[in-house]
Design an enzyme around this catalytic site. Sequence first.
Site, PDB file in Angstrom:
ATOM      1  N   LYS A 149       0.853  -1.194   0.000  1.00 51.73           N
ATOM      2  CA  LYS A 149       0.000   0.000   0.000  1.00 51.73           C
ATOM      3  C   LYS A 149       0.889   1.244   0.000  1.00 51.73           C
ATOM      4  CE  LYS A 149      -3.989   1.661   2.688  1.00 51.73           C
ATOM      5  NZ  LYS A 149      -4.853   1.354   3.864  1.00 51.73           N
TER       6      LYS A 149
ATOM      7  N   SER B  63      -9.554   0.738   2.846  1.00 54.32           N
ATOM      8  CA  SER B  63      -8.774   1.594   1.977  1.00 54.32           C
ATOM      9  C   SER B  63      -7.596   0.899   1.282  1.00 54.32           C
ATOM     10  CB  SER B  63      -8.224   2.775   2.778  1.00 54.32           C
ATOM     11  OG  SER B  63      -7.333   2.335   3.780  1.00 54.32           O
TER      12      SER B  63
ATOM     13  N   SER C  93      -9.885  -1.388   6.981  1.00 53.22           N
ATOM     14  CA  SER C  93      -9.214  -1.215   5.685  1.00 53.22           C
ATOM     15  C   SER C  93      -8.378  -2.389   5.206  1.00 53.22           C
ATOM     16  CB  SER C  93      -8.343   0.040   5.712  1.00 53.22           C
ATOM     17  OG  SER C  93      -9.158   1.181   5.697  1.00 53.22           O
TER      18      SER C  93
END
Lengths: 470, 65
Positions: free
Chosen positions: A81, A156, A180
């Site tokens: 990420k 996310s 997330s």
Amino acid sequence: MSDESALMSLTSVAQAIAAKHLSSREVTRSCLDRIAKWQPRLNAFMAIEADEALAAADAADAALAKGRSGGALHGVPLAHKDMYYDAGKVVTCGSQIRRDFVATSTSTALQRLKDAGTVRLGSLQMVEFAYGPTGHNVHYGAVHNPWNVDHITGGSSSGSGSAVAARLTFAALGSDTGGSIRMPAHFCGVTGLKTTYGRISRAGAMPLSQSLDTVGPLAQSAEDCALLLGLMAGADAADPTAASAPVADYMAATRESIKDLTIGVPSAFYVDDLDPEVARILEETTAVLKREGANIVQVELPDQRQLTAACQLVLAVEAAAFHKRWLIERPQDYGAQVLMRLQNGLTIPGVSYLEAMRWRGPALSAYLTAAAGVDAVIAPVAPVAAPTLAESDVGNAPDAEAVIQRLTRFTRPINYLGLPSLAVPSGFTKAGLPVGMQLIGRPFDEAMLLRIGAGFQRATDFHTRVPAFA
Amino acid sequence: MTKPTAKEIKAMADVAGVPVSADVAARMANSIGPAFEGFAPVAGTLPFDLEPASYLLVQAAEVVK
């Protein structure tokens, strides 16, 4: 042939490279081939660093040839990420504001994986500043679900979920502040571990909410998550909130039987208003666990709705505080939804925030008392499978927060309590979309969750299924 | 603990130094309101000596076990 090594599990490919059955270059090439094929369809990567990755793979192979191994993940290519600082690399945090931000230090979690010998493939897409559960991103485009590109990945950690599901990377770091890691794991059909608050250092990871943020992996299996957790967990001088609690042998835990363990199914909240297919898969999952020897019991938990509300208060205030300067100086550079949600935090009185923080101890104590008779609690990650990108693209519409709350209502209480939770692929809807269940454990008892998750995965094949490139 | 109105939110945002329009304030009231309502049963009921750090004590007690 080149395509096949990218389909292996993290654990298997690490062993194959260490044994010189596969070279790091072969494996890296295999991932890059799949990335080239899938990226136009998924938008999972923020940056693809093919040449650098192959050069690093060659270096790893050369080192191994000389008898020098970098560690448990020597030569294994990974992407994470785009919020983990990596010195000298652009780390966008999914935002316009940090489009050109170059990190000057490397996050502890990432450094520990590097120390284990990993090769960097690039960076993965994410929701702007990790503040949203769907995977939409107005700056870089939405990430698509590889099981059906018209559907969301969840967020996310949208790129992490999508890329692991499509086997573009063997695993990926995500972060979980309100769900997330577990949301994309659930929507994309991969295994995701939200760690206990403090289990993995947050140093060098973009902050969203210092009281709720947790670092964790998404990977194919519980075993892969165990391998990664063992490498990253533990105290860190750079993060005073990183706990010094002993780091268990998580890999050993995955080999233990789940016979005679007791798993609780909540009597309310987590089983209310479920999509019928999610309800069916919850029943099927508990049936498998029972068949494997676990005792399934009903557990009555304290009112989880108040935990969700408390989580929202804490998250809103802490996020607004981190972003205050940019809210004043660069409001035009935020997406509409993220801007509105950040502004929310400005309107919560300090006393309300502190009440939510003061209640955390008693709330955790009440939960642990209620769950004292079980080794873990099982619950859906979300009440539905992945909605379409169109129907969940709510921006800052009046009902935006309601849509977000509906999606995250089963994940936020766990963040507020700081508990570990393992999302495990548990079935598919008739439309072919994955559904995950979360195993919720006691603080710092990730080993128990990984043990149950691995036991479930020995009895099922949902985690091994790969979306077709159709 | 009651849900703030759009007018109150506008005032609070102004005080925070990040002014918002009436329209945005209305959206924010709709957005954050449920959190106030959800936490209302707890707000104003906590004992005097309770500190946020009690959370870490409860968490640490689990490690000792």
